[in-house]
Enzyme design. Structure first.
Site, mmCIF file in Angstrom:
data_model
loop_
_atom_site.group_PDB
_atom_site.id
_atom_site.type_symbol
_atom_site.label_atom_id
_atom_site.label_comp_id
_atom_site.label_asym_id
_atom_site.label_seq_id
_atom_site.Cartn_x
_atom_site.Cartn_y
_atom_site.Cartn_z
ATOM 1 N N THR A 177 47.567 33.441 29.118
ATOM 2 C CA THR A 177 48.802 33.157 27.882
ATOM 3 C C THR A 177 49.730 34.068 27.900
ATOM 4 O O THR A 177 50.782 34.066 26.897
ATOM 5 C CB THR A 177 48.225 32.170 26.964
ATOM 6 N N HIS A 180 58.267 50.837 30.385
ATOM 7 C CA HIS A 180 58.221 52.294 29.892
ATOM 8 C C HIS A 180 59.366 53.773 30.988
ATOM 9 O O HIS A 180 59.643 53.455 31.579
ATOM 10 C CB HIS A 180 56.732 52.715 30.260
ATOM 11 N N CYS A 187 49.508 51.687 31.172
ATOM 12 C CA CYS A 187 50.442 51.949 31.941
ATOM 13 C C CYS A 187 51.339 52.426 32.218
ATOM 14 O O CYS A 187 51.928 52.833 33.605
ATOM 15 C CB CYS A 187 51.263 50.319 31.172
ATOM 16 N N LYS A 235 44.667 58.479 27.696
ATOM 17 C CA LYS A 235 44.088 57.876 29.017
ATOM 18 C C LYS A 235 45.389 58.570 29.825
ATOM 19 O O LYS A 235 44.917 58.681 31.313
ATOM 20 C CB LYS A 235 44.733 56.459 28.732
ATOM 21 N N ARG A 259 56.590 54.970 20.755
ATOM 22 C CA ARG A 259 56.693 53.855 20.521
ATOM 23 C C ARG A 259 58.338 53.629 20.525
ATOM 24 O O ARG A 259 59.381 54.485 19.764
ATOM 25 C CB ARG A 259 56.082 52.696 20.121
ATOM 26 N N ARG A 315 37.458 51.865 32.684
ATOM 27 C CA ARG A 315 38.392 52.907 33.819
ATOM 28 C C ARG A 315 37.286 54.052 34.128
ATOM 29 O O ARG A 315 38.259 54.601 34.590
ATOM 30 C CB ARG A 315 39.893 52.792 32.790
ATOM 31 N N GLN A 353 56.234 47.961 32.640
ATOM 32 C CA GLN A 353 55.726 48.142 32.135
ATOM 33 C C GLN A 353 54.805 46.596 32.039
ATOM 34 O O GLN A 353 53.541 46.957 32.418
ATOM 35 C CB GLN A 353 55.749 48.325 30.158
#
Lengths: 335, 335
Positions: free
Chosen positions: A11, A241, A128, A212, A234, A99, A316
């Site tokens: 969802t 992105h 992403c 990351k 952001r 990861r 993204q």
């Protein structure tokens, strides 16, 4: 062709993208199982035109599931992905939980598809911003090994989920109506504002998103020493992105070489028209599968000719998340 | 104390900021003359509480004017600034018309105040992105000469004037109401989008805004060889620019040294709290005089310890334009 495909976090913003991509990419399975937290269980979502009831992740066994797309946050991945793998599923996990685990391949299909083969039940989908940068940068690195990457990101609200996208819209309405925006999902107002990516800051002063990009790129490229620095920001954009990427290669490289390599690169669309100007933009990257790349030019601050600047935009939710996961499943299906 | 101060382009976004700063900074003059194009002439604007009628720039002589702040576009500066200078005024020109003229000083008062003295009737106010970067970078360069700057900008709509700020609001309303945004001032939709700064692209692939940051910084720093590369991007923010700045120094430099230098630097406010996070943001830079600087950290991609990353936000209309001009006038007043 799979027997049963599970979507965990069905969802959410990425979960919904998985469902729409399963249809668009023609991913074949006899059965689809939608899972989410107890709070979202009971909702009905269409998969390939058929209504499916979302089931409670905590109480639904993974028996018979071949592939499970996880996109329900790191905590749920840590708890349920090993269970799904133990039940025989291959988990394609969109969280950061596994990861950097040396036993878990981290895969961008355009970069390191062969790593899929080494999985032990879990394959990690990269961050992403990492994926979007890796798709165009990898073929350049292959042609002329990179010495250093300096990247600044312009990240959409979608990276923080559906509620963050709604918050951007809601806050923007508030500001336009003269009301004070109320941050709930993000710690700061996002309407007509921007801020340093709010993941936790580590001892070196970098936030987790930046780390990351550094570590995941090194793992995906099998280049553990590659010098990378990132600033993640952001911005008030909904779902694509963008990144300004400064590259230093081992040997001189021309703008035309870069353009040729990128024009032939899978997953890349060169959008680099100077007059009239047409360069990558979030509104054009949104809904697209390719990473749009432009502003390709020799870096004038590197007189040895080893520097290149470029600018990219990518969806993204698609290539930055669900599409990359689906492509990993396609690699599994072809094995 | 001046006899007569003229504001050319008084009805524009920067012109209005000049008027408000004259009041706030207590700039003394017996008379203020407001000038604009014929289209805007006749409007009434308050200066220090007194109503002033805006006069037609084309038909008003500059006799008796000591200082003329020009912010009416490069074309009008080229035509009228030399006339004003010939009439005895010192022109402080916010356009790019004279910035690279070797006979015209280009001044950021925190950086090269002494250059004001060399003027021959015209002093140029640098590009907004250049000023905002120069204020914190200069004291670092003085302490440890820079070898290279890699900057990516996040530029507000205000840089394209009042009409661009209104366009951002109008388009955002349209998108939220499900209407297609109609670009008029900008070539592309700006609502929930971003795009490469739309100034013309030169033969090297850089746009004019980027080249301004390179050339103007070199002139202001008196460092004609300084290696600089820039990527300039317009974002859906109203009036403060942000910049991710990657610096390479001649010698190793620590995060603490940088923080110390910046804490003592004029025009800089260090906003660099990691937990809970508080870093420079456009909504906090808007209306502020200082350039906010944070995300100060050693660049992990430069193992020799010569690299520093930082992120800044500054008010494009104030320090990026009108405030810098007013400070130049203050230097003149003290001579």
């Amino acid at each position: 062709m799979f027997h049963t495909v599970a979507i965990v976090g069905a969802t959410g913003a990425v979960g919904k993208e998985f469902i729409s991509l399963i249809e668009q990419r023609g991913l074949q399975a006899e059965r689809f199982v939608l899972l989410a937290s107890a709070r979202s269980a009971g909702q009905t979502l269409d998969v390939r035109g058929e209504p499916h009831t979302v089931q409670d992740l905590a109480t639904t066994p993974f028996d018979g599931v071949d592939v499970a797309f996880f996109s329900a946050g790191g905590g749920r991945s840590k708890e349920f992905a090993p269970r799904a793998a133990a039940a025989g599923a291959v988990v394609i996990d969109n969280s950061s939980a596994f990861r950097m685990d040396p036993n878990v391949p981290l895969v961008v299909p355009e970069v390191n598809p062969e790593d899929v083969r080494t999985h032990q039940g879990i394959i990690a989908n990269p961050n992403c911003s990492t994926i979007l940068m890796n798709v165009p940068v990898w073929p350049l690195h292959k042609a002329n090994p990179l010495r250093r990457i300096v990247v600044s990101t312009y990240q959409a609200a979608s990276g923080a989920g559906l509620s963050a996208m709604l918050e951007l819209e809601e806050q923007t309405r508030d500001v336009l109506a003269g009301r004070k925006p109320e941050p709930k999902v993000f710690p700061f107002p996002i309407a007509f504002n921007l801020f340093s990516h709010n993941s936790a800051i580590g001892p070196e002063g970098y936030n987790e998103e930046e780390i990351k990009m550094v570590r995941e790129t090194r793992k995906i490229f099998h280049a553990p020493e590659l010098a990378i620095t990132a600033t993640c920001v952001r911005v008030p954009v909904l779902r694509a992105h963008s990144e300004a990427v400064n590259l230093t290669f081992s040997r001189p490289i021309t703008e035309n070489e870069v353009r040729e390599i990128l024009s032939a690169a899978p997953g890349v669309r060169v959008v680099d028209q100077r007059d009239p100007q047409h360069f990558p933009m979030p509104i054009e990257a949104s809904g697209a599968d390719d990473v749009l790349v432009g502003r390709i030019r020799r870096d004038i601050s590197q007189p040895d000719g080893c520097g290149i600047e470029l600018f990219l935009s990518g969806d993204q939710l698609r290539k930055g998340a669900a599409l990359n996961g689906i492509q990993i499943a396609e690699l599994l299906a072809h094995q």
